[in-house]
Design a protein around this motif. Structure first.
Motif, PDB file in Angstrom:
ATOM      1  N   ASN A  36       0.609  -1.022  -0.142  1.00 52.29           N
ATOM      2  CA  ASN A  36       0.108   0.153  -0.268  1.00 52.29           C
ATOM      3  C   ASN A  36       0.245   1.241  -0.448  1.00 52.29           C
ATOM      4  O   ASN A  36       0.245   2.669  -0.384  1.00 52.29           O
ATOM      5  CB  ASN A  36      -1.095   0.123   1.039  1.00 52.29           C
ATOM      6  N   GLN A  37       2.392   0.848   0.564  1.00 48.13           N
ATOM      7  CA  GLN A  37       3.047   2.784   0.722  1.00 48.13           C
ATOM      8  C   GLN A  37       3.394   2.690  -0.880  1.00 48.13           C
ATOM      9  O   GLN A  37       3.910   3.472  -1.299  1.00 48.13           O
ATOM     10  CB  GLN A  37       3.818   2.401   1.477  1.00 48.13           C
ATOM     11  N   ASP A  40      -2.314   1.929  -4.425  1.00 45.04           N
ATOM     12  CA  ASP A  40      -3.482   2.674  -4.022  1.00 45.04           C
ATOM     13  C   ASP A  40      -4.512   1.468  -3.531  1.00 45.04           C
ATOM     14  O   ASP A  40      -5.009   1.094  -4.250  1.00 45.04           O
ATOM     15  CB  ASP A  40      -3.905   3.435  -4.452  1.00 45.04           C
ATOM     16  N   THR A  42      -5.789   0.223  -0.082  1.00 40.84           N
ATOM     17  CA  THR A  42      -6.764   0.754   0.725  1.00 40.84           C
ATOM     18  C   THR A  42      -6.920   1.462   1.622  1.00 40.84           C
ATOM     19  O   THR A  42      -4.998   2.603   1.982  1.00 40.84           O
ATOM     20  CB  THR A  42      -6.890  -1.043   1.770  1.00 40.84           C
ATOM     21  N   ASN A  43      -7.484   2.559   2.642  1.00 41.78           N
ATOM     22  CA  ASN A  43      -7.186   4.038   2.768  1.00 41.78           C
ATOM     23  C   ASN A  43      -7.348   2.892   4.628  1.00 41.78           C
ATOM     24  O   ASN A  43      -6.654   4.350   5.594  1.00 41.78           O
ATOM     25  CB  ASN A  43      -8.470   4.558   3.048  1.00 41.78           C
ATOM     26  N   ILE A  44      -7.178   1.653   4.504  1.00 45.85           N
ATOM     27  CA  ILE A  44      -7.619   1.458   6.224  1.00 45.85           C
ATOM     28  C   ILE A  44      -5.923   0.381   6.318  1.00 45.85           C
ATOM     29  O   ILE A  44      -5.847  -0.218   5.765  1.00 45.85           O
ATOM     30  CB  ILE A  44      -9.012   0.610   6.170  1.00 45.85           C
ATOM     31  N   ILE A  45      -5.408   1.254   6.861  1.00 46.47           N
ATOM     32  CA  ILE A  45      -3.783   0.685   7.510  1.00 46.47           C
ATOM     33  C   ILE A  45      -3.486   0.441   9.442  1.00 46.47           C
ATOM     34  O   ILE A  45      -3.040  -0.712   9.039  1.00 46.47           O
ATOM     35  CB  ILE A  45      -3.019   1.901   6.903  1.00 46.47           C
TER      36      ILE A  45
END
Ligand code: SAM
Length: 239
Positions: A36-37, A40, A42-45
């Motif tokens: 995810n880094q 894109d 997820t916004n949930i990390i």
């Protein structure tokens, strides 16, 4: 919901995870965050949020339809993104035969790596569009027991994209939040046109109170061959 609370919550639903499965969820979490880094996904990390809002949330399908827990069903997950809901389901219920279709190549790349990393068997990952896989002449049309969709489209479009993939007698499991009634009302014409019939709405609210509903739509009859239409038509002239 931390990993221990996750295991306990599943146990409360009669689902026992072994150490291997617990480690697979942990590895999935780590890989999601790592990739995810640069991509894109997820916004949930935050870990507790991933376990609750991605892993646990995906598994709510297995109490909406308990046949997922022990039957070797052929399941297609349309627009799985980073693998939700099908990969958490596959980890808990390894007998499922999963096909994932997503239109975005970079998410497909992530999923291919993930499936190898987690050593998951019987998972086919397809870069493509649901409306192409579902059309007349495709070997995927009307070939699945179950189609799942989370955060894909509103119901009128969703049924045209997904129901052509389901065998007569199979079902669509559509994961929704609140406002289900409105969506179902808007889709009341579209659902029978593509062969569906609303069967049940199952309330599966998350332990933190977030509203969740699984809408189960049975495939009552074959989808007429003119559906699904091409995406521009589906979008511009919703059934
Ligand atoms: N289901 C995942 C979740 O809940 O986290 C991802 C949801 S994301 C908002 C929607 C995904 O559907 C995207 O990955 C997108 O590429 C894919 N998608 C949208 N339309 C599609 C179509 N017609 N066929 C296949 N994939 C599609």
């Amino acid at each position: 919901m931390n990993p221990t609370e996750f295991v306990d919550a599943l146990q409360a639903h009669g689902i026992e995870l072994n150490q291997h499965q617990i480690a697979q969820y942990q590895r999935y979490y780590e890989k999601l965050i790592e990739v995810n880094q640069v991509m894109d996904l997820t916004n949930i990390i935050e870990q507790d949020q991933v376990y609750l809002k991605h892993f646990y949330d995906s598994l709510t399908l297995a109490w909406a339809d308990i046949s997922l827990q022990d039957k070797p069903l052929k399941l297609v997950d349309v627009g799985a993104g980073a693998g939700f809901p099908s990969i958490p389901l596959k980890i808990a219920f390894p007998q499922l035969k999963i096909t994932i279709v997503d239109a975005l190549q970079k998410r497909i790349n992530f999923l291919n790596d993930l499936v190898i990393d987690l050593a998951l068997e019987d998972v086919a990952i397809i870069h493509g569009r649901a409306e192409d896989l579902g059309k007349k002449g495709s070997s995927y049309r009307e070939s699945f027991d179950i189609v799942t969709a989370r955060a894909l489209k509103a119901m009128p479009m969703l049924v045209e994209l997904t129901l052509p993939l389901v065998k007569v007698g199979g079902e669509l499991l559509a994961m929704k939040g609140s406002r289900v009634e409105e969506e179902l009302k808007a889709a009341s014409q579209a659902i029978p046109v593509v062969g569906g019939q609303v069967f049940e709405q199952v309330n599966v609210d998350l332990p933190n109170g977030d509203p969740r509903t699984v809408v189960i739509i049975k495939k009552a009859k074959g989808t007429p061959t003119k559906y699904p239409r091409k995406f521009s038509d589906i979008k511009n002239k919703t059934l």
